[in-house]
Design a protein around this motif. Structure first.
Motif, PDB file in Angstrom:
ATOM      1  N   VAL A 350       0.860  -1.181   0.000  1.00  0.00           N
ATOM      2  CA  VAL A 350       0.000   0.000   0.000  1.00  0.00           C
ATOM      3  C   VAL A 350       0.900   1.235   0.000  1.00  0.00           C
ATOM      4  N   GLU A 351       0.294   2.392  -0.188  1.00  0.00           N
ATOM      5  CA  GLU A 351       1.014   3.635   0.074  1.00  0.00           C
ATOM      6  C   GLU A 351       0.734   3.993   1.525  1.00  0.00           C
ATOM      7  N   SER A 352       1.788   4.141   2.306  1.00  0.00           N
ATOM      8  CA  SER A 352       1.613   4.418   3.719  1.00  0.00           C
ATOM      9  C   SER A 352       2.851   5.134   4.257  1.00  0.00           C
ATOM     10  N   TRP A 353       3.001   5.119   5.567  1.00  0.00           N
ATOM     11  CA  TRP A 353       4.179   5.733   6.179  1.00  0.00           C
ATOM     12  C   TRP A 353       5.390   4.877   5.869  1.00  0.00           C
ATOM     13  N   ARG A 354       6.419   5.502   5.338  1.00  0.00           N
ATOM     14  CA  ARG A 354       7.608   4.761   4.948  1.00  0.00           C
ATOM     15  C   ARG A 354       8.214   3.993   6.132  1.00  0.00           C
ATOM     16  N   VAL A 355       8.166   4.572   7.326  1.00  0.00           N
ATOM     17  CA  VAL A 355       8.765   3.950   8.503  1.00  0.00           C
ATOM     18  C   VAL A 355       8.111   2.609   8.835  1.00  0.00           C
ATOM     19  N   LEU A 356       6.896   2.385   8.346  1.00  0.00           N
ATOM     20  CA  LEU A 356       6.213   1.133   8.645  1.00  0.00           C
ATOM     21  C   LEU A 356       6.915  -0.064   8.017  1.00  0.00           C
ATOM     22  N   ASP A 357       7.556   0.126   6.855  1.00  0.00           N
ATOM     23  CA  ASP A 357       8.224  -1.002   6.216  1.00  0.00           C
ATOM     24  C   ASP A 357       9.314  -1.572   7.118  1.00  0.00           C
ATOM     25  N   VAL A 358      10.131  -0.685   7.682  1.00  0.00           N
ATOM     26  CA  VAL A 358      11.212  -1.184   8.537  1.00  0.00           C
ATOM     27  C   VAL A 358      10.687  -1.628   9.901  1.00  0.00           C
ATOM     28  N   SER A 359       9.646  -0.990  10.422  1.00  0.00           N
ATOM     29  CA  SER A 359       9.119  -1.420  11.724  1.00  0.00           C
ATOM     30  C   SER A 359       8.469  -2.800  11.619  1.00  0.00           C
ATOM     31  N   VAL A 360       7.816  -3.082  10.503  1.00  0.00           N
ATOM     32  CA  VAL A 360       7.264  -4.426  10.274  1.00  0.00           C
ATOM     33  C   VAL A 360       8.401  -5.444  10.205  1.00  0.00           C
ATOM     34  N   ALA A 361       9.453  -5.098   9.456  1.00  0.00           N
ATOM     35  CA  ALA A 361      10.602  -6.003   9.329  1.00  0.00           C
ATOM     36  C   ALA A 361      11.249  -6.255  10.686  1.00  0.00           C
ATOM     37  N   MET A 362      11.358  -5.211  11.502  1.00  0.00           N
ATOM     38  CA  MET A 362      11.949  -5.356  12.842  1.00  0.00           C
ATOM     39  C   MET A 362      11.078  -6.247  13.737  1.00  0.00           C
ATOM     40  N   ALA A 363       9.767  -6.050  13.652  1.00  0.00           N
ATOM     41  CA  ALA A 363       8.847  -6.846  14.475  1.00  0.00           C
ATOM     42  C   ALA A 363       8.992  -8.330  14.166  1.00  0.00           C
ATOM     43  N   TYR A 364       9.003  -8.667  12.870  1.00  0.00           N
ATOM     44  CA  TYR A 364       9.085 -10.073  12.500  1.00  0.00           C
ATOM     45  C   TYR A 364      10.496 -10.635  12.675  1.00  0.00           C
ATOM     46  N   ALA A 365      11.520  -9.784  12.645  1.00  0.00           N
ATOM     47  CA  ALA A 365      12.873 -10.252  12.944  1.00  0.00           C
ATOM     48  C   ALA A 365      12.946 -10.760  14.375  1.00  0.00           C
ATOM     49  N   MET A 366      12.179 -10.141  15.262  1.00  0.00           N
ATOM     50  CA  MET A 366      12.140 -10.575  16.651  1.00  0.00           C
ATOM     51  C   MET A 366      11.555 -11.976  16.787  1.00  0.00           C
ATOM     52  N   LEU A 367      10.833 -12.428  15.748  1.00  0.00           N
ATOM     53  CA  LEU A 367      10.215 -13.749  15.749  1.00  0.00           C
ATOM     54  C   LEU A 367      10.969 -14.727  14.861  1.00  0.00           C
ATOM     55  N   SER A 368      12.097 -14.299  14.324  1.00  0.00           N
ATOM     56  CA  SER A 368      12.900 -15.157  13.463  1.00  0.00           C
ATOM     57  C   SER A 368      13.622 -16.217  14.292  1.00  0.00           C
ATOM     58  N   THR A 369      14.322 -17.105  13.612  1.00  0.00           N
ATOM     59  CA  THR A 369      15.089 -18.134  14.314  1.00  0.00           C
ATOM     60  C   THR A 369      16.053 -17.505  15.319  1.00  0.00           C
ATOM     61  N   TYR A 370      16.721 -16.441  14.902  1.00  0.00           N
ATOM     62  CA  TYR A 370      17.654 -15.747  15.786  1.00  0.00           C
ATOM     63  C   TYR A 370      16.905 -15.034  16.910  1.00  0.00           C
ATOM     64  N   GLY A 371      15.839 -14.330  16.563  1.00  0.00           N
ATOM     65  CA  GLY A 371      15.086 -13.564  17.558  1.00  0.00           C
ATOM     66  C   GLY A 371      14.447 -14.418  18.624  1.00  0.00           C
ATOM     67  N   LYS A 372      13.935 -15.583  18.225  1.00  0.00           N
ATOM     68  CA  LYS A 372      13.245 -16.461  19.182  1.00  0.00           C
ATOM     69  C   LYS A 372      14.205 -17.122  20.166  1.00  0.00           C
ATOM     70  N   ALA A 373      15.511 -17.029  19.878  1.00  0.00           N
ATOM     71  CA  ALA A 373      16.509 -17.586  20.795  1.00  0.00           C
ATOM     72  C   ALA A 373      16.875 -16.544  21.852  1.00  0.00           C
ATOM     73  N   ASN A 374      15.843 -15.851  22.379  1.00  0.00           N
ATOM     74  CA  ASN A 374      16.027 -14.804  23.394  1.00  0.00           C
ATOM     75  C   ASN A 374      16.950 -13.688  22.922  1.00  0.00           C
ATOM     76  N   ARG A 375      16.841 -13.367  21.628  1.00  0.00           N
ATOM     77  CA  ARG A 375      17.636 -12.289  21.040  1.00  0.00           C
ATOM     78  C   ARG A 375      16.730 -11.353  20.233  1.00  0.00           C
ATOM     79  N   GLY A 376      15.497 -11.154  20.713  1.00  0.00           N
ATOM     80  CA  GLY A 376      14.518 -10.378  19.956  1.00  0.00           C
ATOM     81  C   GLY A 376      14.939  -8.942  19.721  1.00  0.00           C
ATOM     82  N   ILE A 377      15.362  -8.239  20.760  1.00  0.00           N
ATOM     83  CA  ILE A 377      15.751  -6.836  20.624  1.00  0.00           C
ATOM     84  C   ILE A 377      16.997  -6.718  19.749  1.00  0.00           C
ATOM     85  N   SER A 378      17.926  -7.636  19.910  1.00  0.00           N
ATOM     86  CA  SER A 378      19.123  -7.672  19.077  1.00  0.00           C
ATOM     87  C   SER A 378      18.750  -7.848  17.608  1.00  0.00           C
TER      88      SER A 378
END
Length: 512
Positions: A350-378
């Protein structure tokens, strides 16, 4: 179901009813009728996970493809303009559809070196789409005219399937997304074409966007790091950006021109529940969360979004652009060296706030294989580091990142709960559910005082992620050694001997 009843349904409710219900045999018939030449071998290999559409991995003449049968919502949108254009895809009216928007995005990105799918021309329509009358989940709505596309297969392994995911891969994913967003800014530029009689503010808007696009195209070896705590106005930031404008080195980039008529933005401005700027409307689905404690957590996030972003008017200062909208580890592919090799699925664009693209990516990175190993913020910080290298955020965008990450996770668990309630057989809907809840409860906890402390610490880490200068060697790995640490839920056995934040040594960006 009558059209009057249908009109009272939300976009998300309608998507659940109009999700295609397609067997392998039906998929094969679609290929036979629209894509296969006489005698060409067809193989329907497997159905792939999907939220609202139905996807199959197929082979046509031995060549791998992705067969996508679109949800009824996007299909209705396209069929309306397609039939109005006399079933002629080349007519301008077809540009005003979400399907055409997605095809344009993929073509534009592909022309700039981003590895993504491209649609194959259907034999029966001589267009990159075809339409078939097919069943959907709701028997009252079946059959539906559904849009079908045969997309080129993007080689690589889904990031979600990587058992051991290096944090540097997440930084590379952020950088890849930043490159995409720079390219997608061309679509926004196409819509700003002031005439001689046009209003002055239109000309001013184009000049500002041109300054930003030019700034973003500077060589990545230069840095632009601003603390989120600074209160610089966006205008002064634009001025600073304008001073750093340099021409992008376009050596060796000979591209076929993609039609970027300004009408392409009309479908991008559709209402979509997963668009982060519509976060407040997630509230109507919170009743689907059975756990009262978790429901109150989501509501507190929605309240914060309304108070801190909407009521303050800060959202009016966010940059706008066409976004991918769902840059998660199930839509990002990596090669054998764990470098990002491609991106798929533009269904939430969609056309939206540009910052949403990276915030969505950051949110799901916290749920990635690396993030789920208690490294979400990292994980979130690593994605931001890569993104900010090529698409620097403004101080205001940085200020709201932690909240926007929480908003995406809140949206995911809430709409996931609703969707699973409607379709309990779709286990894909639960894929991110429990990890997302655990992540939310980790940094947006019920203890308000601790929540405030956690969010401040999270924001400081994100500032640290942006204090990085890339090596002049374009093939170098983005170092994240200063971002590798466990989440606050993990006991820190070195707490007593760690340097304090005031005495810590600044990160040496020369070590890459």
């Amino acid at each position: 179901m009558s059209s009057s009843v249908e009109a009272n349904l939300s976009d998300e409710e309608l998507r659940k009813l109009l999700k295609p219900s397609i067997t392998k045999d039906l998929a094969k018939k679609v290929l036979e009728q629209s894509y296969a030449s006489d005698g060409e071998q067809i193989e329907v290999i497997s159905e792939l996970d999907s939220y609202d559409d139905v996807n199959f991995r197929v082979k046509l003449g031995g060549v791998p493809f992705l067969l996508k049968i679109h949800n009824g919502v996007e299909s209705k949108d396209f069929v309306k303009v397609y039939e109005a254009a006399g079933n002629n895809y080349s007519k301008k009216g077809c540009m005003n559809s979400v399907v055409h928007l997605q095809s344009t995005m993929m073509a534009l990105l592909s022309n700039h070196g981003i590895n993504t799918s491209l649609p194959k021309t259907a034999l029966d329509t001589d267009a990159p789409v075809c339409i078939h009358s097919l069943p959907v989940v709701s028997s009252n709505h079946s059959p539906q005219k559904l849009v079908v596309r045969l997309l080129s297969w993007v080689e690589g392994k889904l990031m979600s399937e990587v058992d051991i995911l290096p944090v540097e891969t997440l930084a590379d994913a952020g950088k890849y997304l930043g490159r995409m967003d720079k390219i997608l800014d061309e679509i926004s530029m196409s819509a700003i074409q002031p005439t001689e009689k046009g209003p002055p503010e239109c000309t001013e808007k184009k000049e500002q966007l041109s300054a930003w696009v030019s700034f973003q195209r500077r060589p990545s070896s230069r840095s632009f790091a601003v603390s989120a705590s600074q209160n610089s106005a966006s205008g002064s930031l634009l001025s600073a950006a304008a001073k750093q404008i340099q021409e992008e080195d376009a050596a060796g980039l000979e591209e076929e021109e993609v039609d970027l008529d300004s009408s392409i933005l009309e479908p991008a401005r559709r209402f979509h529940q997963w668009d982060g700027k519509n976060t407040t409307q997630v509230r109507s689905f919170t009743s689907c969360i059975s756990d009262e404690r978790r429901r109150s957590l989501v509501i507190s996030i929605l309240d914060a979004f309304q108070t801190e972003i909407m009521d303050t008017g800060d959202h009016k200062q966010f940059r706008q652009g066409v976004i991918h909208g769902d840059y998660n580890d199930a839509n990002v592919l990596v090669d054998d060296s764990y470098h990002v090799s491609g991106v798929i699925d533009f269904g939430d664009s969609v056309e939206s706030w540009r910052v949403l693209d990276v915030s969505v990516a950051m949110a799901y990175a916290m749920l990635s294989t690396y993030g789920k190993a208690n490294r979400g913020i990292s994980a979130a910080a690593a994605v931001l580091r890569g993104y900010n290298l090529v698409y620097p955020l403004t101080p205001l965008e940085r200020k709201h990142l932690v909240l926007l990450v929480a908003c995406r996770l809140a949206c995911s668990v809430t709409l996931g709960a609703y969707s699973y309630q409607q379709n309990p057989e779709n286990k894909y809907l639960l894929f991110h559910a429990e990890p997302a809840w655990a992540t939310l409860e980790m940094f947006w906890c019920h203890d308000i005082e601790r929540r405030s402390s956690l969010q401040k610490a999270f924001a400081r880490i994100l500032d640290q992620a942006c204090l990085y200068e890339a090596s002049s060697n374009k093939k170098s790995v983005i170092s994240c050694s200063d971002l590798v640490f466990p989440d606050p839920t993990v006991v820190d056995f070195l707490a007593e001997v760690r340097l304090s934040s005031t005495s810590s040594v600044a990160f040496d960006s020369s070590v890459v």
